[in-house]
Write an enzyme that holds these catalytic residues in place. Structure first.
Site, short mmCIF file in Angstrom:
data_model
loop_
_atom_site.label_atom_id
_atom_site.label_comp_id
_atom_site.label_asym_id
_atom_site.label_seq_id
_atom_site.Cartn_x
_atom_site.Cartn_y
_atom_site.Cartn_z
CB VAL A 1 -0.98 0.01 1.19
CG1 VAL A 1 -1.88 1.25 1.12
CG2 VAL A 1 -1.85 -1.24 1.21
CB CYS A 2 3.82 2.21 2.01
SG CYS A 2 3.08 2.07 3.64
CD GLU A 3 6.09 -1.56 -4.34
OE1 GLU A 3 7.03 -1.77 -5.14
OE2 GLU A 3 5.37 -2.46 -3.87
#
Length: 218
Positions: free
Chosen positions: A107-109
């Site tokens: 998700v952060c990526e």
């Protein structure tokens, strides 16, 4: 004594967030996945909570809100030198600050690739910043592997002072919560979304549109 960042820590963060497939895919070859986008925002600061897969996590620190001045706090650049995040306004640009728990989670990526690759030319008019608790070395490695050159990565690994100062720190897992902020040229927070559920993306398109309006207004 601070524990050094390692591959083991990255794996632990992936497991903590309940996500798999933590490998970074480079540049234009990045495969975007269908991920839920948060509707609405949580409130920063002590006494407030966000959810992780429905379970509450407590936020810590003095909560930032729209209309506040971005607070003075030192964060680390990828050469380990420190910069006051409140002074990144030296570029004279509107800033979009994307806050993520750990770059080594899908998700952060994806949030970071959206910031870099889907801003529709906004990167030529505003400064794009990602803040995470990853070490500067991990951020530099991520940026290189992802072929991201238009985002400034700043690390809050030195005691999570950015997170605590803005009420964006999750005490339990010792991570930053997920958020996106738009800061105007006077260093004022003009837009803020804190995802109520940690596993959801912020509405980056809405943040882009807001930043574009600020640029147009000025």
């Amino acid at each position: 004594m601070r524990r050094p960042y390692s591959g083991i820590m990255g794996t632990m963060l992936c497991l903590l967030l309940g996500l798999v497939g933590c490998q970074t895919t480079g540049g234009n070859n990045f495969t975007y996945k269908s991920m839920p986008v948060a509707d609405g925002t949580a409130v920063a600061g002590e006494g407030n909570k966000i959810l992780f897969k429905g379970s509450p996590l407590a936020l810590a620190g003095s909560g930032v809100k729209i209309g506040d001045t971005l607070r003075d706090v030192k964060v680390a650049q990828n050469d380990l030198s420190l910069v006051n995040i409140g002074e990144t306004k030296g570029s004279g640009k509107v800033r979009i600050i994307s806050v993520v728990p750990s770059l080594d989670t899908p998700v952060c990526e994806q949030q970071t690739h959206i910031l870099s690759e889907r801003n529709k030319g906004l990167d030529r008019m505003v400064e794009l910043i990602t803040v995470s608790i990853d070490t500067p070395f991990a951020q530099k490695r991520f940026a290189g592997e992802a072929k991201i050159a238009n985002v400034t990565f700043l690390s809050d690994y030195r005691g999570a002072e950015f997170g605590k100062t803005h009420g964006l720190f999750l005490e339990g897992p010792s991570l930053l919560t997920r958020a996106v902020m738009v800061i105007d040229k006077t260093n004022t927070v003009r837009y803020l979304q804190i995802t109520p559920e940690l596993t959801q993306l912020p509405d980056m398109e809405e943040a882009f549109q807001f930043a574009r309006r600020l640029v147009t207004e000025s």
